[in-house]
Motif scaffolding. Structure first.
Motif, PDB file in Angstrom:
ATOM      1  N   THR A 281       0.880  -1.174   0.000  1.00 49.17           N
ATOM      2  CA  THR A 281       0.000   0.000   0.000  1.00 49.17           C
ATOM      3  C   THR A 281       0.915   1.221   0.000  1.00 49.17           C
ATOM      4  OG1 THR A 281      -0.169  -0.154   2.423  1.00 49.17           O
ATOM      5  CG2 THR A 281      -2.004  -1.040   1.129  1.00 49.17           C
ATOM      6  N   PRO A 282       0.472   2.365  -0.506  1.00 55.07           N
ATOM      7  CA  PRO A 282       1.355   3.528  -0.585  1.00 55.07           C
ATOM      8  C   PRO A 282       1.930   3.906   0.780  1.00 55.07           C
ATOM      9  CG  PRO A 282      -0.635   3.903  -1.861  1.00 55.07           C
ATOM     10  CD  PRO A 282      -0.858   2.635  -1.097  1.00 55.07           C
ATOM     11  N   ASN A 283       3.189   4.338   0.776  1.00 54.26           N
ATOM     12  CA  ASN A 283       3.831   4.793   1.998  1.00 54.26           C
ATOM     13  C   ASN A 283       3.142   6.038   2.550  1.00 54.26           C
ATOM     14  OD1 ASN A 283       5.771   2.772   1.829  1.00 54.26           O
ATOM     15  ND2 ASN A 283       7.254   4.067   0.770  1.00 54.26           N
ATOM     16  N   PHE A 284       3.376   6.313   3.824  1.00 55.30           N
ATOM     17  CA  PHE A 284       2.903   7.539   4.456  1.00 55.30           C
ATOM     18  C   PHE A 284       4.093   8.453   4.735  1.00 55.30           C
ATOM     19  CE2 PHE A 284      -0.540   4.877   6.787  1.00 55.30           C
ATOM     20  CZ  PHE A 284      -1.393   4.955   5.690  1.00 55.30           C
ATOM     21  N   LEU A 285       3.874   9.742   4.568  1.00 59.75           N
ATOM     22  CA  LEU A 285       4.790  10.738   5.111  1.00 59.75           C
ATOM     23  C   LEU A 285       3.940  11.761   5.843  1.00 59.75           C
ATOM     24  CD1 LEU A 285       7.945  12.294   3.483  1.00 59.75           C
ATOM     25  CD2 LEU A 285       6.652  13.387   5.289  1.00 59.75           C
ATOM     26  N   TRP A 286       4.001  11.711   7.169  1.00 58.05           N
ATOM     27  CA  TRP A 286       3.222  12.623   8.008  1.00 58.05           C
ATOM     28  C   TRP A 286       4.045  13.872   8.258  1.00 58.05           C
ATOM     29  CZ3 TRP A 286      -1.506  11.033   7.971  1.00 58.05           C
ATOM     30  CH2 TRP A 286      -1.808   9.672   7.971  1.00 58.05           C
ATOM     31  N   GLN A 287       3.709  14.930   7.533  1.00 57.79           N
ATOM     32  CA  GLN A 287       4.398  16.214   7.673  1.00 57.79           C
ATOM     33  C   GLN A 287       3.833  16.964   8.870  1.00 57.79           C
ATOM     34  OE1 GLN A 287       3.545  19.641   5.024  1.00 57.79           O
ATOM     35  NE2 GLN A 287       5.657  19.386   4.340  1.00 57.79           N
ATOM     36  N   ASN A 288       4.715  17.274   9.808  1.00 59.54           N
ATOM     37  CA  ASN A 288       4.327  17.957  11.040  1.00 59.54           C
ATOM     38  C   ASN A 288       4.057  19.435  10.727  1.00 59.54           C
ATOM     39  OD1 ASN A 288       4.140  18.976  13.683  1.00 59.54           O
ATOM     40  ND2 ASN A 288       5.687  17.554  14.438  1.00 59.54           N
ATOM     41  N   THR A 289       2.846  19.893  11.055  1.00 62.30           N
ATOM     42  CA  THR A 289       2.507  21.291  10.800  1.00 62.30           C
ATOM     43  C   THR A 289       3.014  22.217  11.889  1.00 62.30           C
ATOM     44  OG1 THR A 289       0.387  21.218  11.966  1.00 62.30           O
ATOM     45  CG2 THR A 289       0.397  20.522   9.652  1.00 62.30           C
ATOM     46  N   GLY A 290       3.500  21.616  12.993  1.00 60.05           N
ATOM     47  CA  GLY A 290       3.949  22.430  14.111  1.00 60.05           C
ATOM     48  C   GLY A 290       2.836  22.865  15.034  1.00 60.05           C
ATOM     49  N   LYS A 291       1.625  22.401  14.777  1.00 64.51           N
ATOM     50  CA  LYS A 291       0.469  22.793  15.578  1.00 64.51           C
ATOM     51  C   LYS A 291      -0.247  21.564  16.155  1.00 64.51           C
ATOM     52  CE  LYS A 291      -0.251  26.897  12.679  1.00 64.51           C
ATOM     53  NZ  LYS A 291      -1.193  27.617  11.773  1.00 64.51           N
ATOM     54  N   GLY A 292       0.528  20.503  16.350  1.00 58.76           N
ATOM     55  CA  GLY A 292      -0.057  19.291  16.903  1.00 58.76           C
ATOM     56  C   GLY A 292      -0.814  18.457  15.893  1.00 58.76           C
ATOM     57  N   ARG A 293      -0.661  18.758  14.613  1.00 59.27           N
ATOM     58  CA  ARG A 293      -1.346  18.014  13.568  1.00 59.27           C
ATOM     59  C   ARG A 293      -0.366  17.654  12.461  1.00 59.27           C
ATOM     60  NH1 ARG A 293      -6.636  17.469  13.234  1.00 59.27           N
ATOM     61  NH2 ARG A 293      -6.540  17.301  10.963  1.00 59.27           N
ATOM     62  N   PHE A 294      -0.775  16.663  11.673  1.00 58.91           N
ATOM     63  CA  PHE A 294       0.028  16.201  10.555  1.00 58.91           C
ATOM     64  C   PHE A 294      -0.775  16.259   9.260  1.00 58.91           C
ATOM     65  CE2 PHE A 294       1.889  14.157  14.229  1.00 58.91           C
ATOM     66  CZ  PHE A 294       3.250  14.208  13.980  1.00 58.91           C
ATOM     67  N   LEU A 295      -0.058  16.448   8.166  1.00 61.07           N
ATOM     68  CA  LEU A 295      -0.613  16.310   6.827  1.00 61.07           C
ATOM     69  C   LEU A 295       0.060  15.116   6.164  1.00 61.07           C
ATOM     70  CD1 LEU A 295      -0.593  20.023   5.575  1.00 61.07           C
ATOM     71  CD2 LEU A 295      -2.548  18.720   6.435  1.00 61.07           C
ATOM     72  N   GLU A 296      -0.718  14.262   5.505  1.00 62.10           N
ATOM     73  CA  GLU A 296      -0.149  13.127   4.793  1.00 62.10           C
ATOM     74  C   GLU A 296       0.234  13.612   3.393  1.00 62.10           C
ATOM     75  OE1 GLU A 296       1.473  10.442   3.256  1.00 62.10           O
ATOM     76  OE2 GLU A 296      -0.463  10.336   2.222  1.00 62.10           O
ATOM     77  N   VAL A 297       1.556  13.726   3.142  1.00 65.26           N
ATOM     78  CA  VAL A 297       2.048  14.365   1.920  1.00 65.26           C
ATOM     79  C   VAL A 297       2.934  13.435   1.097  1.00 65.26           C
ATOM     80  CG1 VAL A 297       1.928  16.671   2.963  1.00 65.26           C
ATOM     81  CG2 VAL A 297       4.063  15.354   3.111  1.00 65.26           C
ATOM     82  N   ALA A 298       2.879  12.130   1.349  1.00 61.49           N
ATOM     83  CA  ALA A 298       3.784  11.220   0.640  1.00 61.49           C
ATOM     84  C   ALA A 298       3.659  11.357  -0.870  1.00 61.49           C
ATOM     85  CB  ALA A 298       3.524   9.776   1.080  1.00 61.49           C
ATOM     86  N   GLY A 299       2.433  11.462  -1.366  1.00 62.85           N
ATOM     87  CA  GLY A 299       2.243  11.613  -2.804  1.00 62.85           C
ATOM     88  C   GLY A 299       2.772  12.923  -3.333  1.00 62.85           C
ATOM     89  N   VAL A 300       2.662  13.965  -2.539  1.00 59.73           N
ATOM     90  CA  VAL A 300       3.101  15.303  -2.955  1.00 59.73           C
ATOM     91  C   VAL A 300       4.619  15.382  -3.061  1.00 59.73           C
ATOM     92  CG1 VAL A 300       3.096  17.753  -2.335  1.00 59.73           C
ATOM     93  CG2 VAL A 300       1.052  16.350  -1.948  1.00 59.73           C
ATOM     94  N   VAL A 301       5.326  14.761  -2.104  1.00 61.13           N
ATOM     95  CA  VAL A 301       6.782  14.879  -2.059  1.00 61.13           C
ATOM     96  C   VAL A 301       7.484  13.689  -2.710  1.00 61.13           C
ATOM     97  CG1 VAL A 301       6.614  16.246   0.038  1.00 61.13           C
ATOM     98  CG2 VAL A 301       7.041  13.791   0.218  1.00 61.13           C
ATOM     99  N   ASN A 302       6.715  12.801  -3.339  1.00 56.59           N
ATOM    100  CA  ASN A 302       7.279  11.702  -4.117  1.00 56.59           C
ATOM    101  C   ASN A 302       7.838  10.587  -3.236  1.00 56.59           C
ATOM    102  OD1 ASN A 302       7.225  11.000  -6.782  1.00 56.59           O
ATOM    103  ND2 ASN A 302       9.215  11.863  -7.308  1.00 56.59           N
ATOM    104  N   PHE A 303       7.156  10.313  -2.131  1.00 54.52           N
ATOM    105  CA  PHE A 303       7.578   9.239  -1.240  1.00 54.52           C
ATOM    106  C   PHE A 303       6.570   8.091  -1.191  1.00 54.52           C
ATOM    107  CE2 PHE A 303       7.818   7.415   3.129  1.00 54.52           C
ATOM    108  CZ  PHE A 303       9.091   6.864   3.044  1.00 54.52           C
ATOM    109  N   ALA A 304       5.395   8.261  -1.763  1.00 48.56           N
ATOM    110  CA  ALA A 304       4.343   7.251  -1.659  1.00 48.56           C
ATOM    111  C   ALA A 304       4.686   5.979  -2.422  1.00 48.56           C
ATOM    112  CB  ALA A 304       3.023   7.812  -2.172  1.00 48.56           C
ATOM    113  N   TYR A 305       5.366   6.127  -3.560  1.00 51.68           N
ATOM    114  CA  TYR A 305       5.625   4.992  -4.441  1.00 51.68           C
ATOM    115  C   TYR A 305       7.102   4.930  -4.801  1.00 51.68           C
ATOM    116  CZ  TYR A 305       0.573   5.351  -5.127  1.00 51.68           C
ATOM    117  OH  TYR A 305      -0.786   5.417  -4.926  1.00 51.68           O
ATOM    118  N   LYS A 306       7.561   3.727  -5.144  1.00 52.46           N
ATOM    119  CA  LYS A 306       8.900   3.576  -5.675  1.00 52.46           C
ATOM    120  C   LYS A 306       8.888   3.927  -7.156  1.00 52.46           C
ATOM    121  CE  LYS A 306       8.123  -1.396  -6.287  1.00 52.46           C
ATOM    122  NZ  LYS A 306       8.508  -2.740  -5.813  1.00 52.46           N
TER     123      LYS A 306
END
Length: 565
Positions: A281-306
């Motif tokens: 299944t696609p990888n996760f990259l939880w980008q820390n917003t610095g406000k106690g929350r995360f955004l899942e950005v693996a697809g945006v930053v090219n980490f979801a897939y090989k």
């Protein structure tokens, strides 16, 4: 295989230029040619453990996945001890027994360990998978979190290698089939929070699928037959209590067959992010917003897939700066027949899987990788790669000399000129030892300034590989103790300026596959004779600088104290 032939190109012209004048410079400094860098010392060290898969012929899914291991200082004596995770008899076993616990071995010095499990508080039996290490109560000693098929456990360290079960009070049992876990402080309050990867919904025989091979024989099923699960994020509230923050932090609603997690500031914005390897299944990259929350950005930053936009059979993860540009790159192990993906960090938090011609072009494909990690085994200033391998399908290659599951481990040397080469012969006798490799932990158990390797093998004895590289290359080791930041000193960004170059690394303990390692950071410095400056950026934002620190030793740095100890 010709060990001098480049296996993959790490970086283009920019990385090659960055190597000009770098210590080590691909000269091969380290152990003499007639002496491998590593020696297996498992028996001599006293590690008399054998992992229990719980198998009895039923081909149950969990039995092929475990287990992990940890290097950590259990008793506070400044030496790394060892924890080995064990399985247990699985449901339906014709001769069910209580099983044997995971094992704690205390470092006695002089390369030997003593089994200290009895009376340690770690005797609980369960189907263990992985282990994470961190000081959750900021009292100066390292606590353990053990993941299982079923309920996970948090063990609180009393400071002498004695533990108590704090799971119920903390509320971090998670449940179902957990795999890797990691401690990090995502909200910047100085307390270590906890991320738990969950794999597939398997809690007993009612969840087992029946699969058969081409001959009609019962066979292990693949991950594709099982649903993915939501992972869990627990926020540390202090006083040994946690709150399930999965929903409030933005983790809920995302499902993946999680097997590995590593935390670090991949985008260099001052907070800790979470990277997760998922199985098919696609990888996760939880980008820390610095406000106690995360955004899942693996697809945006090219980490979801090989490469090829396909999901990985992601088994293990680690991150480090491999090309000297100051940004953390990521290595991921994968299934047999596929490349182990290097995600090259191009800066500003964007990755190129396989480097678009700069990554893994020719790494051997006939091994299935699990535990993986970066280490500068020869202290030349460049991050090398170790992978332990082992198959999961018995019918894959029944004629294999090591058996249908067993494979050899691999070591790849970063030459510092944009290329890696196969240096597996540096593993000594273990280079030709066939094992069913799973977890791999990294740490300097003899405090001599180079990184040793602990390997957990499925259904077999572990392996302890002592790094015996001849110390011609210099080094600098840092142990961090937080005050405003977490007491474990995790996720401190350290920068060393030496010989006209900058070396950047981040303290971490929980990575690889199901495993945890030495939280100290060690910089290999090659032939450089002087470090001009050491800079530490703590998770709290505190920055400390030290001019002209001595080399070839470990320094302890306490946050806010302007001296090296």
């Amino acid at each position: 295989m010709n060990a001098s032939r480049p296996l993959y190109w790490l970086a283009g012209a920019s990385a090659v230029l960055a190597c000009v004048g770098c210590p080590g410079g691909g000269t091969g400094a380290g152990a003499p040619r007639n002496q491998p860098a590593f020696q297996e010392v498992t028996v001599q060290a006293g590690l008399d453990f054998s992992h229990d898969t719980g198998a009895y012929g039923g081909k149950l899914y969990p039995e092929r996945m475990g287990s992990g291991a940890a290097f950590f200082d259990a008793d506070g004596d400044g030496q790394l001890d060892i924890f080995l995770v064990n399985g247990a008899p699985l449901p339906g076993h014709p001769r069910p027994a209580a099983g044997k616990p995971s094992r704690l071995y205390l470092n006695q010095g002089h390369g030997t360990f003593r089994d200290a499990t009895a009376g340690s508080g770690l005797e609980q039996v369960g189907y263990g998978m992985g282990v994470a290490v961190g000081d959750v109560d900021n009292d100066g000693d390292e606590d353990l979190y053990v993941t299982r098929v079923g309920q996970n456990s948090l063990y609180i360290n009393a400071g002498t290698g004695k533990f108590s079960d704090g799971t119920t009070r903390a509320g971090v049992a998670a449940g179902n089939f957990s795999s890797s876990a990691a401690f990090m402080d995502y909200d910047g309050d100085g307390l270590l929070d906890l991320y738990v990867c969950r794999y597939v919904p398997w809690t007993g025989l009612q969840d087992e699928l029946e699969c058969r091979d081409q001959h009609g024989q019962r066979e292990y099923c693949t991950a594709h037959g099982y649903d993915a699960l939501e992972h869990r994020l627990y926020r540390n509230l202090g006083n040994l209590q946690f709150r399930d923050a999965t929903r409030e932090a933005g983790i809920a609603g995302h499902k993946g067959r999680g097997l590995a997690v590593v935390c670090g500031d991949y985008d260099q914005d001052g907070d800790t992010d979470i990277l997760v390897a998922n199985d098919e299944t696609p990888n996760f990259l939880w980008q820390n917003t610095g406000k106690g929350r995360f955004l899942e950005v693996a697809g945006v930053v090219n980490f979801a897939y090989k490469i090829g936009n396909l999901p990985s059979a992601g088994m293990g993860l680690d991150l480090a700066d491999v090309d000297g540009n100051g940004s953390a790159d990521v290595i991921e192990s994968d299934f047999q027949g596929t490349r182990k993906t290097l995600y090259v960090n191009e800066g500003q938090g964007f990755f190129t899987p396989d480097g678009d011609g700069k990554g893994l072009l020719d790494m051997p494909l006939h091994r299935l990788g699990f535990g993986i990690g970066f280490l500068d085994y020869d202290r030349d200033g460049w991050q090398d790669i170790f992978i332990t391998n082992g198959h999961v399908n018995e019918s894959e290659d029944p004629s294999h000399p090591g058996g249908p599951l067993a494979q050899t481990s691999q070591l790849f040397r970063n030459n510092g000129d944009g290329f890696y080469t196969d240096a597996s012969e540096q593993l000594g006798s273990y280079a030709t030892t066939y094992r069913v490799g799973r977890g791999a932990a990294f740490g300097d158990f003899d405090n001599d300034g180079d990184t040793d390797i602990l390997i957990a093998n499925n259904g077999q004895a572990p392996a302890l590989l002592k790094n015996q590289s001849v110390p011609r290359n210099h080094w600098l080791g840092i142990r961090c103790i937080g005050r405003q930041s977490n007491r474990s000193g995790l996720h401190v960004v350290a920068t060393v300026e030496a010989g006209g170059k900058k070396y950047v690394d981040e303290t971490r303990a929980n990575f690889s596959y199901l495993s945890a390692g030495d939280p100290r950071v060690v910089f290999g410095l090659g032939r450089t004779r002087r470090v001009e400056k050491l800079t530490l950026r703590w998770p709290s934002g505190t920055v400390q600088e030290f001019a002209d620190p001595g080399m070839d030793r470990y320094w302890t740095v306490v946050e806010g104290e302007n001296r090296l100890q």
